[in-house]
Design an enzyme around this catalytic site. Structure first.
Site, PDB file in Angstrom:
ATOM      1  CE  LYS A 115      -4.311  -1.751   1.842  1.00 56.32           C
ATOM      2  NZ  LYS A 115      -5.354  -1.647   2.852  1.00 56.32           N
ATOM      3  CE  LYS A 196      -6.156  -7.841  -0.485  1.00 53.61           C
ATOM      4  NZ  LYS A 196      -7.538  -7.369  -0.522  1.00 53.61           N
ATOM      5  CE  LYS A 199     -13.354  -3.119   2.244  1.00 52.32           C
ATOM      6  NZ  LYS A 199     -12.141  -2.881   3.039  1.00 52.32           N
TER       7      LYS A 199
HETATM    8  P1  ATP Z   1      -8.341  -2.609   1.326  1.00 57.05           P
HETATM    9  O1  ATP Z   1      -7.897  -2.580  -0.097  1.00 57.05           O
HETATM   10  O2  ATP Z   1      -8.797  -1.294   1.841  1.00 57.05           O
HETATM   11  O3  ATP Z   1      -7.324  -3.265   2.242  1.00 57.05           O
HETATM   12  P2  ATP Z   1      -9.762  -5.077   1.210  1.00 57.05           P
HETATM   13  O4  ATP Z   1     -10.605  -5.405   0.037  1.00 57.05           O
HETATM   14  O5  ATP Z   1      -8.425  -5.736   1.308  1.00 57.05           O
HETATM   15  O6  ATP Z   1      -9.647  -3.519   1.319  1.00 57.05           O
HETATM   16  P3  ATP Z   1     -10.237  -5.371   4.050  1.00 57.05           P
HETATM   17  O7  ATP Z   1     -11.236  -4.524   4.734  1.00 57.05           O
HETATM   18  O8  ATP Z   1      -8.792  -5.057   4.189  1.00 57.05           O
HETATM   19  O9  ATP Z   1     -10.634  -5.447   2.493  1.00 57.05           O
HETATM   20  O10 ATP Z   1     -10.471  -6.864   4.504  1.00 57.05           O
HETATM   21  C1  ATP Z   1     -11.703  -7.330   5.023  1.00 57.05           C
HETATM   22  C2  ATP Z   1     -11.666  -8.833   5.004  1.00 57.05           C
HETATM   23  O11 ATP Z   1     -11.770  -9.300   3.655  1.00 57.05           O
HETATM   24  C3  ATP Z   1     -10.344  -9.417   5.547  1.00 57.05           C
HETATM   25  O12 ATP Z   1     -10.650 -10.580   6.277  1.00 57.05           O
HETATM   26  C4  ATP Z   1      -9.582  -9.764   4.310  1.00 57.05           C
HETATM   27  O13 ATP Z   1      -8.650 -10.813   4.521  1.00 57.05           O
HETATM   28  C5  ATP Z   1     -10.694 -10.201   3.373  1.00 57.05           C
HETATM   29  N1  ATP Z   1     -10.308 -10.011   1.982  1.00 57.05           N
HETATM   30  C6  ATP Z   1      -9.934  -8.850   1.405  1.00 57.05           C
HETATM   31  N2  ATP Z   1      -9.668  -9.031   0.107  1.00 57.05           N
HETATM   32  C7  ATP Z   1      -9.861 -10.359  -0.138  1.00 57.05           C
HETATM   33  C8  ATP Z   1      -9.745 -11.168  -1.311  1.00 57.05           C
HETATM   34  N3  ATP Z   1      -9.369 -10.649  -2.475  1.00 57.05           N
HETATM   35  N4  ATP Z   1     -10.024 -12.488  -1.195  1.00 57.05           N
HETATM   36  C9  ATP Z   1     -10.407 -13.022  -0.015  1.00 57.05           C
HETATM   37  N5  ATP Z   1     -10.541 -12.317   1.124  1.00 57.05           N
HETATM   38  C10 ATP Z   1     -10.277 -10.997   1.066  1.00 57.05           C
HETATM   39 MG    MG Z   2      -7.130  -5.223   2.957  1.00 49.29          MG
END
Ligand code: ATP
Ligand code: MG
Length: 326
Positions: A115, A196, A199
């Site tokens: 990040k 991956k 969001k």
């Molecule tokens: P950001 O980019 O802001 O980090 P994010 O999509 O990674 O957002 P988080 O809020 O960090 O989402 O994570 C929330 C939950 O979703 C965590 O348990 C994380 O491991 C899971 N998660 C996030 N992205 C994935 C993915 N691509 N596949 C499976 N699990 C995910």
């Molecule tokens: Mg995340």
């Protein structure tokens, strides 16, 4: 006693990765007779401040995520469901854990590296984020943390910090471990399957939970596949196709080994149908929940009261152990 905890960050619009990697596995842990305080789930709004954010949108995003979590099966009647910022013990314990952690181990975290590389002005809270996440978990003496595979390094660090604190100051914290779903623990971006789905990254390959179904279908049909035409599960050699197989398997509960396709087109069509089959009812439930915003606010307020009651004894024990008396 096992206590399960998972928090979700309102840093953008929730994705299919969040649903399959964390929301569904958390909801599935609830079971029909879950005792309320054995499951602690919530909205980690403070974590959303680690990257550039819009103050006017933060509350909207928090409520949207809370509504989607409930729609995905996180029933607030069967767990403690709250907003992190409503429980000051999180930030207070976070400081005690920053004073237990080392700069080197924070700096080595993959999420920080990835990040921070994408930004010019990196917030200090992005570096110290794992201490706050450790506080989230340790405050509740949680033993199991259902998360996607990308979060396993932070849960391991949490365990290291708990062990170090207990060794140096006395036994205060339970030791947690991460639990991952059997499939789709790491959903990849459909347009760029080496990365991956996230969001907070704007990409045509991200499926948002509130995307209209025709948009979902288009995104799946345009997913990047791999060279060759054989549909085979090989995450290293064929990341695009393997990602679709993982998503299809997670959405339908059919094991990847038993999925067999003659063409990419057929696989994409079935994957699109399966994702839409999951999202359509979810969106319907979400619309009902979102229509009563006051009720959702009240659920979170009541949950924060319960969370405070659970967290305060641990914070008091940690303060005492580290030598603070006031
Ligand atoms: P950001 O980019 O802001 O980090 P994010 O999509 O990674 O957002 P988080 O809020 O960090 O989402 O994570 C929330 C939950 O979703 C965590 O348990 C994380 O491991 C899971 N998660 C996030 N992205 C994935 C993915 N691509 N596949 C499976 N699990 C995910
Ligand atoms: Mg995340």
């Amino acid at each position: 006693m096992a206590r399960v905890l998972s928090l979700f960050t309102p840093s953008g619009r929730p994705t299919l990765g969040n649903l399959l990697g964390a929301l569904h596995p958390s909801a599935q842990r609830l079971g029909p007779d879950a005792s309320r305080t054995d499951h602690v789930y919530g909205i980690s709004d403070l974590h959303a401040l680690t990257t550039p954010h819009d103050p006017a949108l933060l509350n909207e995003r928090s409520l949207e995520l809370a509504g989607l979590a409930v729609a995905a099966g996180i029933d607030p009647a069967r767990c403690v469901f709250f907003r992190q910022s409503a429980v000051p013990a999180h930030t207070e314990l976070s400081y005690l854990l920053e004073s237990t952690a080392y700069y080197g181990e924070m700096h080595r975290m993959i999420q920080f590296k990835e990040k921070s590389a994408r930004q010019e002005a990196v917030r200090l809270s992005l570096l110290t984020y794992p201490a706050l996440m450790a506080a989230d978990i340790l405050l509740y003496q949680a033993t199991e943390v259902p998360v996607g595979a990308d979060q396993s390094q932070h849960v391991e660090l949490t365990r290291d910090l708990a062990e170090r604190f207990n060794r140096q100051y006395g036994p205060v914290f339970a030791l947690p471990r991460a639990v991952h779903p059997a499939t789709a623990a790491r959903v990849m971006d459909l347009a760029e399957p080496s990365r991956k789905m996230s969001k907070s990254v704007d990409s045509p390959g991200t499926i948002y939970l509130l995307d209209p179904v025709d948009v979902v279908r288009r995104k799946v049909m345009r997913a990047v596949t791999d060279s060759g035409s054989e549909v085979a599960y090989d995450p290293e050699g064929k990341p695009g196709v393997s990602n679709l197989l993982d998503i299809l398997s997670a959405c339908t509960d059919v094991p990847v080994e038993t999925l067999s396709y003659a063409s990419y087109g057929a696989l994409k069509r079935d994957t699109a149908d399966a994702v839409i089959g999951l999202l359509e009812p979810l969106q319907k439930r979400y619309d009902e929940i979102a229509a009563d915003r006051a009720e959702l606010e009240e659920v979170l307020r009541a949950g924060a009261e319960q969370a405070r009651a659970l967290a305060e004894p641990t914070l008091a024990a940690a303060r005492k152990a580290i030598g603070l008396t006031a």
